[in-house]
Design an enzyme around this catalytic site. Structure first.
Site, PDB file in Angstrom:
ATOM      1  CB  ILE A  66      -0.967   0.141   1.242  1.00 19.80           C
ATOM      2  CG1 ILE A  66      -1.977   1.343   1.221  1.00 19.80           C
ATOM      3  CG2 ILE A  66      -0.138  -0.004   2.409  1.00 19.80           C
ATOM      4  CD1 ILE A  66      -2.920   1.230   2.208  1.00 19.80           C
ATOM      5  CB  SER A  67       1.139   4.204  -2.311  1.00 18.77           C
ATOM      6  OG  SER A  67       1.058   3.530  -3.349  1.00 18.77           O
TER       7      SER A  67
END
Ligand code: SAH
Length: 222
Positions: A66-67
Site C-alpha cells: 500500500i503506497s
C-alpha cells in the site's frame, strides 16, 4: 472501546494530514478531507494496523504494498478532480487509493491482476459502503474497454512506458497519471489529452513503485 478506537484513528488521520501532507504541498482540500476520512487502517493486514498512519508504504501480501500516504495524496492531487469524473485506476492493491478516489470522483473503475487482492479490497470497500466503485480482476495495461472513455486514469504501479490502451481510453481533456521508468525507481508522469486527441507530458518528480506486469507493462517471467 469501539468509540475509543474510532477517536484514536481519527486523531491519527488528522496528524497524518497535518504532518505528512500539508507541509509537503498538498493543498487540494478535497484530497485532504478524503484522507482525513478514509480509515486507512482497515485496508492493511491486521499485523500492520498499528503502523497504518505512518510515513511509509506497508506490505499487503503477495509481494505488493500500500503506497505511502503522501504518494496517494500527490497522485490524487495531480489528477485535478472536481467531483464528477469517471476514473479508471490500475492496481487496486489494498483498495485504499480506490476509496480516496471514490470520495472525490463520480465513479471509480479499478483493475487488479492478483485475485486474492481484488477479493480483500472488494470486501473492505463494500463494508465501508462505497457504492460508486467497481473492481475487476484482469490485466490493467489493457485498460477497461467497457466503460471507456475515462476522464481520469491513475496507474499505481511502475511501467517501462505509457501503455497505449490507456491513452486510447482517456477522454479528450482527460488526465492520466503514471509512474514511468526502470525496475527500482520511476518518474511520476502526467499525460494530458487535448480536445484534438494530441497529448502533452509533464514530469512530476521521482517515485518508487512495484512493477506494472502485463501485456503493455513489464513482461511476466514464464
Ligand atoms: N493503490 C494500491 C497500491 C498497490 S501496489 C494501494 O493503495 O494499496 C500496485 C498494485 O498493482 C499491486 O497490487 C499489483 O498487483 C498491481 N498490478 C501490477 N500490474 C498490474 C496490472 N497489469 N493490472 C492490474 N494490476 C496490476
Amino acid at each position: 472501546m469501539i468509540q475509543k478506537n474510532a477517536k484514536r484513528t481519527e486523531w491519527a488521520r488528522d496528524k497524518m494530514v497535518e504532518t505528512q501532507l500539508v507541509p509537503r504541498g498538498i493543498t487540494d482540500e478535497r484530497v485532504l478531507s478524503a484522507m482525513r476520512k478514509v480509515p486507512r487502517h482497515l485496508f492493511v493486514p491486521e499485523m500492520q494496523r498499528g503502523s497504518a498512519y505512518e510515513d511509509h508504504p506497508l506490505p499487503i501480501g503477495e509481494g505488493q504494498t500500500i503506497s505511502q500516504p503522501f504518494m496517494v495524496a500527490i497522485m490524487t492531487q495531480s489528477l485535478r478532480l472536481t467531483g464528477e469524473e469517471t476514473v479508471l485506476e490500475i492496481g487496486t492493491g489494498s483498495g485504499y487509493q480506490t476509496a480516496v478516489l471514490a470520495e472525490i470522483a463520480g465513479k471509480v473503475y479499478s483493475v487488479e491482476r492478483i485475485a486474492s487482492l481484488t477479493g480483500t479490497a472488494r470486501k473492505v470497500l463494500d463494508s465501508l459502503g462505497y457504492r460508486n466503485v467497481l473492481v475487476r480482476l484482469s490485466d490493467g495495461t489493457m485498460g477497461w474497454e467497457e466503460y471507456a472513455p475515462y476522464d481520469r486514469i491513475l496507474v499505481t504501479a511502475g511501467s517501462p512506458s505509457v501503455p497505449q490502451p490507456l491513452v486510447d481510453q482517456l477522454a479528450p481533456g482527460g488526465i492520466l497519471v503514471i509512474p514511468v521508468g526502470g525496475d527500482f525507481s520511476q518518474e511520476l508522469v502526467r499525460v494530458t489529452k487535448r480536445e484534438d486527441g494530441s497529448t502533452d507530458e509533464e514530469n512530476l518528480g521521482g517515485c518508487v513503485f512495484v512493477k506494472l506486469l502485463g501485456k503493455h507493462g513489464w513482461k511476466e517471467r514464464g
